[in-house]
Scaffold this active site. Structure first.
Site, PDB file in Angstrom:
ATOM      1  N   GLU A 277      34.919  52.495  40.087  1.00  0.00           N
ATOM      2  CA  GLU A 277      35.997  51.594  40.489  1.00  0.00           C
ATOM      3  C   GLU A 277      36.873  51.277  39.291  1.00  0.00           C
ATOM      4  OE1 GLU A 277      34.664  48.152  42.592  1.00  0.00           O
ATOM      5  OE2 GLU A 277      33.021  49.242  43.574  1.00  0.00           O
ATOM      6  N   GLU A 288      32.145  38.297  41.049  1.00  0.00           N
ATOM      7  CA  GLU A 288      31.677  39.085  42.188  1.00  0.00           C
ATOM      8  C   GLU A 288      30.315  39.711  41.880  1.00  0.00           C
ATOM      9  OE1 GLU A 288      33.052  42.777  45.099  1.00  0.00           O
ATOM     10  OE2 GLU A 288      34.110  42.414  43.212  1.00  0.00           O
ATOM     11  N   CYS A 559      40.648  36.631  38.925  1.00  0.00           N
ATOM     12  CA  CYS A 559      40.307  36.430  37.510  1.00  0.00           C
ATOM     13  C   CYS A 559      40.910  35.148  36.976  1.00  0.00           C
ATOM     14  CB  CYS A 559      40.793  37.606  36.671  1.00  0.00           C
ATOM     15  SG  CYS A 559      39.990  39.171  37.088  1.00  0.00           S
TER      16      CYS A 559
END
Length: 591
Positions: A277, A288, A559
């Site tokens: 990713e 997460e 974030c």
């Protein structure tokens, strides 16, 4: 008949008590304008231990205690609450008496902190208010506040043992508002440093969490600098603690990589990358990561924790001989909690108060069993109400049965427990030994690994000065979904203000949300549905304009806790688009 001569210490203590009965004692000054109260505290501290203990006992029993609530010039503490599981031991009159004396000390600390803050306040700008500066205990040494705080430590120590008032009665609002944490934290680490950090009973959970955050930032910065220096002489070294993990193998990937790290690596700032990713971890990816791995490690897949049917708290599963993999996974769980604390990430984790007590070395009690296994706690307490004949009919011995991997095992609570019948004479011993089995002997190896993992990250941090209830808040956040506080503290960007129509639509829609939807909104915007310690007013939340009216869904920079909101033209459209986004928030719509 001559009266026995009074000891010098008795005379001094009598004078101290007489002066403390004066509700204005904190305001008096000597001829040279020095305050009287610090001298009084110094006199108390100079007494033998037995005299100081007698004074504390007097605080709890005095019928002549001054009514400081109405007479003291400053309110000592506001906005604190008694933690539900805190059991006070004194009678109502003893508690009231002790609290009135605590208020005397609190009043003096408050008035000196306020005065000090006012002395260093910056001049007000035209038409504005003066800017209040922060102050440190080191800078206040000239006003002898240290002697008062040290005396308060004596009162707090007595209260820790005798539970006369809630520990929250010792929090001081003025200290928490005006403390110069950035100066106090480094001084606290000095061998002879004078710092409010050395008197944690004064500090609220919010202040303590800020101390831990600053400690972490200092260590991270040090490790960053050291990495650059090491790179100059020994080749390239990574300035961050980087974990590269696969979503379908989170636990083993993380465990393997953490085991390879040195202690100094764990003090670096955490960066997480999911294999395959793209994306730079500026905080949202690690949130997460923690959410996913905590969910994984507490699942039945690993079987190292369990929760009773009537409790949402997890505790160690009793194991006859824990395997190597199980112990490694338990150690990883402790490390994950430590890393989350160190990196200021709040976890959705359900551990009982007993776990935080054991991490801080606080003994567990019978009441702690209620949270772990309410049915078992109720059954044990019922034993206290049975008659001798009823106990004899039970034919219960000092043994516990438990299941491990489908097999039934028996554990003797005391030597020869299989031959020791439960009676009215030994039932209290039986209950205590059963509680000890649940919290200690049945999970001795598991907890040792868990604590070892946690201490590897947080063993030398300010965490050890927290109370169990405060540590739980630090790890899990608070439960108060006060969105009105969030609305007051929200920052607007990109052309939005609090009076923009779509912003008013937004808060109107959110005010109608259930708690479940509010948590989903938090998760969508911040990648965490947890409320930070101190409440939602402490969350740095931004709503930024993301274009004009359109059919696009809201998105977010998790974030940075930024919600990107198009300027929808109607209330109904905003509601429909926002609900669609937050219902599909995991792995969707987040940047």
């Amino acid at each position: 008949m001559n009266a026995e001569p009074c000891d010098e210490h008795d005379i001094q203590m009598s004078a101290v008590l007489i002066m403390l009965l004066n509700p204005k004692i904190t305001e008096y000054v000597n001829g040279d304008s020095t305050p009287v109260f610090p001298e009084l505290c110094s006199a108390i501290m100079n007494q033998p231990s037995s005299q100081r203990t007698s004074l504390m006992q007097y605080f709890a029993t005095s019928d002549a205690a001054p009514n400081t609530r109405d007479s003291l010039p400053y309110t000592a503490v506001t906005g604190v609450r008694t933690i539900p599981d805190e059991q006070l031991l004194g009678s109502d009159s003893e508690q009231a008496s002790f609290e009135r004396y605590v208020d005397i000390f609190q009043s003096y600390v408050t008035q000196e902190m306020v005065k000090a803050a006012q002395r260093v306040a910056r001049p007000a700008a035209a038409g504005g208010e003066p800017t209040t500066q922060k102050v440190s205990l080191h800078g206040l040494s000239s006003c002898s506040l240290l002697a008062v705080v040290q005396c308060m430590a004596l009162v707090n120590s007595y209260n820790n043992t005798h539970k006369m008032v809630s520990y929250t009665a010792f929090y001081n609002d003025a200290v928490n508002e005006h403390i110069d944490i950035k100066d106090d934290v480094p001084r606290f680490r000095m061998p002879d440093g004078v710092s409010f950090c050395g008197y944690p009973f004064l500090l609220s959970p919010t202040t303590k969490s800020e101390i831990i955050r600053i400690e972490s930032v200092i260590l991270m910065r040090t490790e960053l600098q050291d990495s650059f220096f090491r790179a100059m002489f020994s080749g390239v070294t990574c300035p961050y603690l980087v974990l590269e993990v696969r979503r379908d193998n989170l636990v083993r990937d993380t465990l393997y990589q953490l085991d390879l790290k040195f202690s100094q690596d764990l003090r670096k700032q955490l960066k997480v990358r999911f294999v395959g990713e793209e994306g730079v971890d500026e905080g949202g990816v690690q949130k997460e990561f923690f959410q996913l791995i905590v969910r994984d490690v507490f699942s039945s897949k690993y079987g190292i924790f369990r929760a009773s049917e009537n409790s949402h708290f997890y505790w160690f599963r009793p194991l006859v001989a824990p395997g190597k993999d199980a112990l490694e996974e338990i150690r990883l769980t402790g490390q994950l909690i430590g890393l989350a604390v160190y990196n200021a990430v709040i976890l959705d984790i359900h551990l009982p108060p007993a776990m935080y007590k054991k991490l801080l070395g606080v003994p567990v009690t019978r009441d702690d069993l209620r949270e772990v296994d309410p049915e078992l706690h109720h059954g044990l307490m019922q034993l206290l109400n049975l008659t001798p004949d009823e106990l004899e009919f039970l034919e219960r011995t000092f043994e516990v049965e438990y299941e491990d991997l489908g097999e039934l095992h028996t554990h003797e609570l005391i030597p020869g427990g299989a031959q020791t019948l439960l009676t009215t004479d030994n039932r209290n011993l039986f209950i205590d030994k059963y509680v000890d089995f649940v919290f200690n002997s049945s999970c001795e190896q598991q907890f040792a690994e868990f604590k070892g993992g946690f201490d590897r990250i947080c063993g030398s941090s300010y965490v050890r000065y927290m109370r169990p209830q405060e540590l739980e808040l630090l790890v899990c956040g608070c439960s108060d979904l006060d969105f009105a506080a969030l609305e007051r503290s929200t920052i607007y960007d990109g052309g939005y203000t609090k009076s923009t129509v779509v912003i008013q639509y937004f808060w109107q829609v959110v005010s109608e949300f259930t708690d479940e939807l509010k948590r989903k909104l938090l998760f969508f915007a911040t990648s965490s549905d947890r409320v930070p310690i101190g409440g939602l007013s402490k969350l740095h939340f931004v709503i930024a304009k993301n274009g004009g009216d359109s059919d696009r869904l809201p998105t977010s920079h998790t974030c940075f806790n930024v919600l990107l909101l198009p300027e929808y033209s109607t209330l109904d459209k905003l509601r429909e688009r926002l609900l669609t986004a937050i219902h599909n928030s995991e792995g969707f719509g987040m940047i």
